[in-house]
Write an enzyme that holds these catalytic residues in place. Structure first.
Site, PDB file in Angstrom:
ATOM      1  N   PHE A 256       6.529   3.520  -0.384  1.00 30.22           N
ATOM      2  CA  PHE A 256       8.236   4.168  -0.310  1.00 30.22           C
ATOM      3  C   PHE A 256       7.987   5.678  -0.595  1.00 30.22           C
ATOM      4  CE2 PHE A 256       9.770  -0.006  -2.576  1.00 30.22           C
ATOM      5  CZ  PHE A 256      10.707  -0.244  -1.577  1.00 30.22           C
ATOM      6  N   SER A 287       6.756  -2.284   6.970  1.00 29.05           N
ATOM      7  CA  SER A 287       7.050  -1.205   6.210  1.00 29.05           C
ATOM      8  C   SER A 287       7.746  -1.821   4.618  1.00 29.05           C
ATOM      9  CB  SER A 287       8.512  -0.705   6.725  1.00 29.05           C
ATOM     10  OG  SER A 287       9.750  -1.702   6.345  1.00 29.05           O
ATOM     11  N   ASP A 288       7.851  -0.959   3.633  1.00 27.19           N
ATOM     12  CA  ASP A 288       8.375  -1.664   2.317  1.00 27.19           C
ATOM     13  C   ASP A 288      10.024  -1.639   2.541  1.00 27.19           C
ATOM     14  OD1 ASP A 288       8.801  -2.630  -0.281  1.00 27.19           O
ATOM     15  OD2 ASP A 288       7.664  -1.099  -1.068  1.00 27.19           O
ATOM     16  N   TYR A 289      10.455  -2.417   1.592  1.00 21.47           N
ATOM     17  CA  TYR A 289      11.978  -3.057   1.844  1.00 21.47           C
ATOM     18  C   TYR A 289      12.945  -1.714   1.968  1.00 21.47           C
ATOM     19  CZ  TYR A 289      15.815  -6.270   0.792  1.00 21.47           C
ATOM     20  OH  TYR A 289      16.780  -7.072   0.846  1.00 21.47           O
ATOM     21  N   SER A 291      12.427   0.883   3.936  1.00 21.76           N
ATOM     22  CA  SER A 291      11.932   2.098   3.927  1.00 21.76           C
ATOM     23  C   SER A 291      12.073   2.761   5.222  1.00 21.76           C
ATOM     24  CB  SER A 291      10.562   2.155   3.111  1.00 21.76           C
ATOM     25  OG  SER A 291       9.614   1.697   4.453  1.00 21.76           O
TER      26      SER A 291
END
Ligand code: BGC
Length: 765
Positions: A256, A287-289, A291
């Site tokens: 993030f 990707s992260d959630y 992001s």
């Protein structure tokens, strides 16, 4: 490091972890590559984009971003899902992808399986405290077996972020502060999840996260800025990722945070230069959630379209729930802002992973013909108990005058059990409990009551307080229970969900709520107090260390919390866990780690326990109101027995830097004899540390370069030997080359980062 040396050096650096048995992930298989290319040649741009689309939210209710996720699947608009579990549920969706979508490309189902799926093991920080990679690999294998039965072939684990600031709640999800230990644990998780072959129906794709340096968030505040040198990045934060990639991890999740101003989600230096060009990583980066969307908040994109362009061009393959790739990539390719090759590359990586998982040949999860037996597999439960027992860290056990309160006498009459964590099944599972069920947890209260009653004694239970409250109406009952007892067990600590893992940073590191006051009130009753600490980070236990009789750090121990604790408290098992994070005296010492630099004004020889009384003592790198040292150092942990180390023996007193760099020199061997000088069998973790002086940059006062666990019967001795060569001595030097330089070396083998026997040798030109 010169990059033309990389393949040789990289493999050599990881050699201790990768060992003999090669684990094949089949990501680099030529048949797979051929099948991927053939498929890609038939795919439209939209179909390629679909492979970069990952839905995390598959609810159908109002406000759900993907209420029509079934139709989207049937039309081939989505490549992967998370949070859908169960063979019937995943198969039903897979059927739509396989039978309805034009090219019949299978989905892959993901979940955060972090420390167990149904059988919840101790949290990762606890698992690391075992220093036992074989156990961690076994736990991950069990998690893979349980999760794959329910359709999950991709886990967002391991979290290999190095964490040196206990304020950061996500410290609980990783292996702690040290890159060497972190790398060893990273490999163990990957091996366990992915098994010998990724295509095995019981194997799960691992995902090393969060790439990279997420753990270095300023002030330990989650999602915060990270600004570190390239040397720190390469020396501290990258090694566990590199180890994971080298051991075949098939995916990586970006972080993030911004790294030196650039969001990790769209950072070409980390995602492309390091991951792809230097490490030749063939797998997928997700990707992260949300992001990709967060790049707008970071201020590097003014809209979703710019965010999508920057992320895909930087090398981010899959968009996790920002819903931005699905919306803008086609438009960006048509306008020429993004070459179609970039999208194709991302799709290729995701397809490679799906082929390697065998999903094109076996897309469905076998559904049991008879109802599955409820409850947990007994072998898995036993493993959970063993790991918990080996993860506990005995921080204090009496003093020379009062003797050791642990282990408890088998015939103890009356035990007071006090505290909000003594009977909290849910908290024992820690954060990220996948499909764990609190009903499977055996709490300390249950296990202790049964053990003490069987021996004819009694347990007086008093909760005393809640985890986070100022209300003290339970104190009187707790103090009364303590007064009636022979020994008091206090189960205190953090709330597993609210206070640990994501978005759970703390500015205070003491016992939460009024638990400290409860501890003081109960201790004042005058009975021996054994403090059992449940937490996802090292707490500051300075008062307790001075006033209670014993302290056992239990972390969040998983489904077998109670039995594992009771067996440890009564001495059926001997504690052997050691800290993988430094325990602070006070939050003001954070970030705190053992491998600090010496500074030009070290505090050596100064009594840090009293205020400086002259200038000579004052102008040192020290606090005027707190010692520099941790309350308990990295690598520390007591046992019910006592281990001694003999003087070190070195096989040589000199090595040559040029010989080591050319891989033309034999390494040196250092050994000691570890002896169990007590009267109980026990396991000792012997730790190898190195310090280099005279080098082009200042290096840490100690650096972990090896560890071994030895089981010793009373009176038994074993020789422990380590090898010191290129990998143990190389570092990123003043020219940013990863090399061995001429140096004076001190090496220690000992029980913690603050102790041990030492010897010196020289690295000549
Ligand atoms: C976390 C990741 C996790 C992801 C799952 C995020 O909020 O940072 O660690 O894997 O959610 O969707």
């Amino acid at each position: 490091m010169r990059w033309d040396w990389l393949p040789l050096v990289a493999v050599a650096c990881l050699a201790p972890f990768l060992q003999a048995q090669a684990h094949s992930t089949h990501l680099d298989d030529s048949i797979i590559e051929h099948r991927v290319s053939q498929l890609l040649s038939q795919m439209t741009l939209e179909e390629k984009i679909a492979q970069t689309v990952h839905f995390a939210d598959s609810s159908t209710g109002p406000g759900s971003p993907h209420a029509d996720y079934r139709e989207q699947t049937a039309q081939g608009h989505v490549g992967s899902f998370e949070n859908i579990t169960g063979a019937a549920e995943t198969n039903a969706l897979q059927k739509l992808a396989i039978e309805k979508s034009r090219l019949h490309i299978p989905l892959v189902f993901a979940l955060d399986v972090i420390h167990g799926y149904r059988t919840i093991f101790p949290v990762p920080l606890a698992m690391a405290s075992t220093w036992d990679t074989a156990l961690v690999e076994q736990a991950s294998r069990v998690a893979a077996k349980e999760a794959t039965r329910e359709g999950i072939r991709w886990t967002f684990s391991p979290m290999v972020d190095i964490a040196r600031d206990a304020r950061w709640g996500r410290m609980v999800e990783g292996a702690g502060e040290d890159p060497y230990l972190g790398s060893a644990m990273a490999v163990a998780y990957v091996r366990g999840y992915q098994g010998a072959r990724l295509s095995d129906s019981q194997s799960m794709l691992a995902c090393a996260k969060h790439f990279v340096a997420y753990g270095a968030a300023e002030a330990g505040r989650d999602y915060n800025t990270v600004d570190i040198s390239e040397r720190s990045l390469r020396q501290i934060y990258l090694p566990p990722f590199h180890a994971a990639v080298e051991s075949g991890a098939g995916s990586v999740m970006s972080a993030f945070n911004t790294l030196n101003g650039v969001p990790a989600t769209a950072n070409p230096f980390t995602l492309t230069h390091i991951l792809r060009q230097e490490w030749k990583f063939p797998g997928a980066v997700i990707s992260d959630y949300g992001s990709v969307r967060e790049m707008i908040a970071h201020g590097v994109a003014v809209d979703g379209k710019t965010a999508a362009r920057k992320a895909i061009l930087a090398g981010l393959d899959v968009d996790l729930e920002s819903n931005i790739y699905s919306r803008y990539l086609a438009e960006l390719v048509r306008s020429g802002e993004v070459p179609e090759a970039a999208v194709e590359q991302a799709a290729r990586r995701m397809l490679r992973v799906k082929f390697a998982l065998g999903l094109f040949d076996h897309p469905y999860t076998p559904e049991p013909s008879t109802p599955v037996k409820p409850g947990l597999d007994s072998a898995h439960v036993e493993l959970a108990r063993t790991i918990a027992e080996r993860s506990f860290v005995l921080l204090k056990n009496g003093d020379s005058e009062a003797g050791s309160p642990l282990p408890l006498a088998p015939g103890v009459r009356t035990v007071a059990l006090i505290g909000p964590l003594a009977d909290s099944a849910s908290d024992m599972m820690g954060p990220w409990r996948a499909r764990g069920d609190a009903a499977d947890v055996v709490t300390l209260r249950t296990a202790l009551t049964s053990r003490v009653q069987q021996a004819g004694g009694q347990v007086i239970y008093a909760k005393g307080t809640e985890i986070l409250t100022a209300e003290d109406k339970g104190f009187a009952e707790a103090v009364a229970a303590a007064k009636r007892s022979d020994v008091v067990l206090m189960a205190l600590g953090e709330d597993a969900l609210w206070m640990s893992a994501e978005a759970a940073s703390r500015a205070h590191l003491g016992l939460p709520g009024n638990q400290q006051q409860l501890l003081e009130a109960v201790t004042a009753a005058g009975k021996p107090v054994v403090l059992i600490v449940f937490s996802g980070r090292p707490l500051s236990l300075t008062w307790a260390a001075a006033h209670v009789a014993a302290i056992l750090q239990a972390w969040f121990p998983g489904v077998q919390a109670g039995p594992a604790l009771v067996r440890t408290l009564f001495g059926d098992v001997n504690p052997s866990g050691k800290l993988t994070v430094s325990m602070p005296r006070d939050v003001g010492q954070e970030p705190l780690h053992y491998d600090e630099l010496n500074t030009g004004r070290p505090s050596d020889g100064i009594d840090l326990m009293r205020p400086p009384h002259n200038d000579k003592e004052k102008y040192h790198s020290r606090y005027v109101d707190e010692p520099n040292t941790p309350l308990f150092p990295f690598g520390y942990g007591l046992s019910y027995t006592k281990f001694t180390y003999s003087s070190l023996e070195l096989s040589a007193s000199q090595l040559s830097a040029s010989g080591l760099n050319r891989n033309a020199q034999q390494p040196l061997h250092v050994s000691t004899t570890v002896r169990n000088a007590g009267s109980r069998a026990g396991d000792e973790i012997a730790e190898l540390y190195v310090r280099l002086r005279g080098t082009s940059i200042a290096l840490p006062v100690r650096q972990l370069e090896g560890f071994r666990k030895v089981a010793l019967a009373p009176g038994e001795s074993k020789r422990v030997e380590f090898t010191i060569g290129h990998d143990e001595l190389a570092f990123w030097n003043i020219d940013m080359q990863d090399v061995v330089e001429p140096a004076s070396v001190t090496v220690w083998i000992g029980p913690s980062s603050a102790e041990g026997k030492s010897a010196d040798f020289v690295i000549a030109e």
